[in-house]
Scaffold this motif. Structure first.
Motif, short mmCIF file in Angstrom:
data_model
loop_
_atom_site.label_atom_id
_atom_site.label_comp_id
_atom_site.label_asym_id
_atom_site.label_seq_id
_atom_site.Cartn_x
_atom_site.Cartn_y
_atom_site.Cartn_z
N GLY A 109 -14.93 30.07 -45.24
CA GLY A 109 -13.48 30.07 -45.39
C GLY A 109 -13.00 29.50 -46.71
N GLN A 110 -13.89 28.86 -47.47
CA GLN A 110 -13.51 28.34 -48.78
C GLN A 110 -13.01 29.44 -49.71
OE1 GLN A 110 -17.19 26.12 -49.75
NE2 GLN A 110 -15.93 24.28 -49.83
N LYS A 111 -13.48 30.68 -49.45
CA LYS A 111 -13.05 31.81 -50.28
C LYS A 111 -11.67 32.30 -49.90
CE LYS A 111 -17.85 33.43 -50.66
NZ LYS A 111 -18.79 34.55 -50.34
N LEU A 112 -11.20 31.87 -48.73
CA LEU A 112 -9.94 32.40 -48.20
C LEU A 112 -8.79 31.40 -48.20
CD1 LEU A 112 -11.41 34.18 -45.03
CD2 LEU A 112 -10.85 35.25 -47.21
N TYR A 113 -9.11 30.12 -47.99
CA TYR A 113 -8.07 29.14 -47.73
C TYR A 113 -8.09 28.00 -48.73
CZ TYR A 113 -8.28 31.61 -43.25
OH TYR A 113 -8.31 32.58 -42.28
N ASN A 114 -6.90 27.49 -49.02
CA ASN A 114 -6.72 26.41 -49.99
C ASN A 114 -6.22 25.16 -49.27
OD1 ASN A 114 -4.80 24.83 -51.89
ND2 ASN A 114 -6.09 26.03 -53.27
N LYS A 115 -6.90 24.04 -49.49
CA LYS A 115 -6.54 22.80 -48.78
C LYS A 115 -5.11 22.36 -49.09
CE LYS A 115 -11.14 20.82 -48.11
NZ LYS A 115 -11.97 19.59 -48.19
N ALA A 116 -4.67 22.56 -50.33
CA ALA A 116 -3.32 22.12 -50.71
C ALA A 116 -2.25 22.90 -49.97
CB ALA A 116 -3.14 22.27 -52.22
N GLU A 117 -2.49 24.19 -49.75
CA GLU A 117 -1.51 25.02 -49.05
C GLU A 117 -1.38 24.59 -47.59
OE1 GLU A 117 -1.82 29.20 -51.56
OE2 GLU A 117 -3.13 28.89 -49.82
N PHE A 118 -2.48 24.20 -46.98
CA PHE A 118 -2.42 23.70 -45.60
C PHE A 118 -1.78 22.31 -45.56
CE2 PHE A 118 -5.04 27.26 -44.80
CZ PHE A 118 -5.06 27.49 -43.44
N ALA A 119 -2.14 21.47 -46.53
CA ALA A 119 -1.57 20.12 -46.58
C ALA A 119 -0.05 20.16 -46.71
CB ALA A 119 -2.20 19.34 -47.73
N ALA A 120 0.45 21.16 -47.45
CA ALA A 120 1.90 21.30 -47.62
C ALA A 120 2.59 21.60 -46.30
CB ALA A 120 2.19 22.42 -48.62
N GLN A 121 1.81 22.09 -45.32
CA GLN A 121 2.35 22.39 -43.99
C GLN A 121 2.01 21.28 -42.98
OE1 GLN A 121 4.31 25.04 -43.38
NE2 GLN A 121 4.14 25.60 -45.54
N GLY A 122 1.47 20.16 -43.49
CA GLY A 122 1.14 19.03 -42.63
C GLY A 122 -0.15 19.18 -41.86
N ILE A 123 -1.05 20.03 -42.38
CA ILE A 123 -2.32 20.30 -41.70
C ILE A 123 -3.48 20.00 -42.64
CG2 ILE A 123 -3.74 22.05 -40.56
CD1 ILE A 123 -1.04 23.61 -40.10
N GLU A 124 -4.42 19.20 -42.18
CA GLU A 124 -5.61 18.91 -42.98
C GLU A 124 -6.64 20.02 -42.76
OE1 GLU A 124 -9.30 15.68 -43.37
OE2 GLU A 124 -7.63 15.29 -42.00
N LEU A 125 -7.11 20.60 -43.85
CA LEU A 125 -8.09 21.67 -43.78
C LEU A 125 -9.48 21.13 -44.11
CD1 LEU A 125 -9.00 24.65 -43.63
CD2 LEU A 125 -8.22 24.91 -46.01
N ARG A 126 -10.43 21.38 -43.21
CA ARG A 126 -11.82 21.00 -43.44
C ARG A 126 -12.70 22.23 -43.28
NH1 ARG A 126 -12.32 15.79 -39.35
NH2 ARG A 126 -10.57 14.56 -40.17
N PHE A 127 -13.84 22.22 -44.00
CA PHE A 127 -14.82 23.29 -43.89
C PHE A 127 -16.12 22.71 -43.37
CE2 PHE A 127 -11.95 24.61 -47.32
CZ PHE A 127 -11.51 25.82 -46.81
N LEU A 128 -16.67 23.36 -42.34
CA LEU A 128 -17.90 22.89 -41.73
C LEU A 128 -19.09 23.63 -42.34
CD1 LEU A 128 -18.49 22.17 -37.99
CD2 LEU A 128 -20.16 23.53 -39.26
#
Length: 229
Positions: A168-187
């Motif tokens: 998912g690192q190729k698809l999603y950006n942590k900053a964009e999720f953080a701006a919505q109040g959601i912490e994004l992690r990759f396993l």
């Protein structure tokens, strides 16, 4: 609340189950478009001691159809025979072949329902109790795509953390999720070697292979061998 969101995959690799175990709620997306040459209806197993791909035949599969609109046209007799021939001498063959019998005898041939049931059979065997939610049952904005759809589902679930597979690192950006109040992690799954008939280890095969060669206790330890990035 930690949430995971993925398509239903047919007997996927151990990382898929690590993700399910790592979250509080796991959403299976049955109402996304089917992807040709994806992992929804296929996976790798050992055949003649080598990594080989097995694909479930489908009726008029198309990327213009949703996963829950596609029908399986396989009685699984061929796959069952392949597994019996190639894994008969595996240490946990007897236990796992019983699980496969239940999976293959499931009468519903809707692709998403069949794969979801196979996931649940494996989860039960591995003693993973994370609640599974079907995305088509959620009150979400179906017009959204990509990361916006994921964020919408996370908000619907009240998620504070969204955990995705390493790809998912190729698809999603942590900053964009953080701006919505959601912490994004990759396993990221560790490569976890185990004995496969005493030959050179072949990693990242179906969970079927893992279960054939390892006890439930051993698999439980494997399920915790990953890192977040």
């Amino acid at each position: 609340m930690k949430v995971g969101i993925m398509q239903p995959y047919f007997l996927p690799y151990i990382g898929y189950f690590q993700l399910i175990k790592a979250v509080d709620q796991y959403i299976v997306c049955d109402d996304l478009n089917y992807i040709n040459n994806g992992w929804i209806n296929r996976n790798n197993i050992l055949i003649d001691g080598k990594k080989r791909l097995y694909t479930i035949p489908l009726k008029k599969a198309s990327q213009n159809k949703l996963i829950n609109q596609i029908e399986i046209v396989d009685d699984f007799s061929r796959l069952f025979k392949i597994v019996k021939v190639n894994y008969a001498k595996a240490p946990y063959y007897k236990e796992v072949i019983g699980i496969l019998e239940k999976i293959f005898s499931y009468n519903n041939r809707c692709l998403s329902d069949f794969v979801l049931n196979s996931m649940k059979e494996v989860l039960y065997s591995l003693r993973i109790e994370t609640p599974i939610i079907i995305s088509s049952t959620l009150n979400k904005d179906c017009s959204l795509k990509g990361k916006n759809k994921v964020i919408n589902i996370c908000k619907e679930m009240g998620a504070e953390v969204y955990i995705n597979a390493i790809g998912g690192q190729k698809l999603y950006n942590k900053a964009e999720f953080a701006a919505q109040g959601i912490e994004l992690r990759f396993l990221e799954t560790e490569i976890i070697p185990y004995k496969q008939f005493g030959k050179e280890f072949i990693p990242m095969l179906s969970i079927l292979d893992v279960m054939m060669f390892n006890s439930i206790k051993e698999i439980d330890r494997m399920l915790n061998r990953y890192r977040f990035v």
